[in-house]
Design an enzyme around this catalytic site. Sequence first.
Site, PDB file in Angstrom:
ATOM      1  CE  LYS A   1     -34.516   2.159  -7.134  1.00 41.99           C
ATOM      2  NZ  LYS A   1     -34.459   2.195  -8.594  1.00 41.99           N
TER       3      LYS A   1
ATOM      4  CD  GLN B   1     -35.890   0.320 -11.285  1.00 43.68           C
ATOM      5  OE1 GLN B   1     -35.855   1.282 -10.539  1.00 43.68           O
ATOM      6  NE2 GLN B   1     -34.961  -0.609 -11.264  1.00 43.68           N
TER       7      GLN B   1
ATOM      8  CG  ASP C   1     -31.707   7.157 -11.768  1.00 43.42           C
ATOM      9  OD1 ASP C   1     -31.247   6.501 -10.811  1.00 43.42           O
ATOM     10  OD2 ASP C   1     -32.705   6.819 -12.430  1.00 43.42           O
TER      11      ASP C   1
HETATM   12  N1  GUN Z   1     -32.192  -0.159 -12.743  1.00 38.36           N
HETATM   13  C1  GUN Z   1     -31.154  -0.722 -12.079  1.00 38.36           C
HETATM   14  N2  GUN Z   1     -30.439   0.224 -11.422  1.00 38.36           N
HETATM   15  C2  GUN Z   1     -31.047   1.402 -11.671  1.00 38.36           C
HETATM   16  C3  GUN Z   1     -30.793   2.752 -11.262  1.00 38.36           C
HETATM   17  O1  GUN Z   1     -29.832   3.056 -10.535  1.00 38.36           O
HETATM   18  N3  GUN Z   1     -31.658   3.681 -11.726  1.00 38.36           N
HETATM   19  C4  GUN Z   1     -32.703   3.389 -12.540  1.00 38.36           C
HETATM   20  N4  GUN Z   1     -33.485   4.384 -12.948  1.00 38.36           N
HETATM   21  N5  GUN Z   1     -32.961   2.140 -12.946  1.00 38.36           N
HETATM   22  C5  GUN Z   1     -32.150   1.167 -12.513  1.00 38.36           C
END
Ligand code: GUN
Length: 281
Positions: free
Chosen positions: A52, A96, A119
């Site tokens: 990311k 996360q 998100d």
């Molecule tokens: N962990 C796995 N996929 C995601 C996601 O799309 N967002 C977040 N915040 N954590 C994750």
Amino acid sequence: MILIDGKKAAAELRQELKHEVTELKVKYNKVPGLTVILIGDLTPSQIYVRNKEKSANEVGLKSEVIKYPDSVEEKTVLEKIEELNKDETVSGILVQLPLPKHIDKQKVIETILPSKDVDGFHPMNVGNLSSGYESSVPCTPLGCYLLIKKVEPNLNGKKAVIVGRSNLNGKPMTQLLLKENCTVTITHSKTKDLKAECLEADIIVAAVGIPELVKGDWVKKNTIVIDVGINKTDKGIVGDVDFDEVSKNAKALTPVPGGVGPMTIACLLKNTIECFKRSQI
Ligand code: GUN
């Protein structure tokens, strides 16, 4: 059969976003900022967060990762989120998941300002999406949606079957396809005859976390199949779709890896830019 190249689609989207960031920089003399909070040392989470950060830098966003040990107190995390909520250089905040057990996930999600919730997990964004109002849309279903639209721009009246009813994927995917005038069936582990449901579908989105669940004889000709699954098995990483079988029948199919995954991260960058733009009005 069309093999849907998620890597290529994501690279194209990142290129578009990079141009957009350049234009925003000229217009506002600042760039959108993404802050990711990473708690603990789970390897998959560390890899996601590194990707990311790398992608955010590539398109010219200001990016920051805040790391805490597994033992961090919930209060410390909530206070940091409050601080980021007030920080004008931060357009988007992502915590996360998964989180350590002693931290209340929902409390964390609800502390993030809805306008910075990249998100799309905050109840305000969930509600806005289901009401058809402007909102952040969860990155994975948004990525799936963009891939489907690449293959079939007009989804009017198509029958879509979603396998899996999670808040992360199945439910928001339903909302996105409803908006496109699809007739959507959402299926799950208690669905009586999953095969019969899938055989009705023009579009199947498999997001259930069961390795190679969707078989070749579950899919009629001309169906677009999107595989959200990432399952570790003895033969390596596989999706929720039996790729070898389904590729013989489907009109289009995403591979695992290289399908939905790369689009998820590109959509996170897109959401960050959207949050920035809405905050400038
Ligand atoms: N962990 C796995 N996929 C995601 C996601 O799309 N967002 C977040 N915040 N954590 C994750």
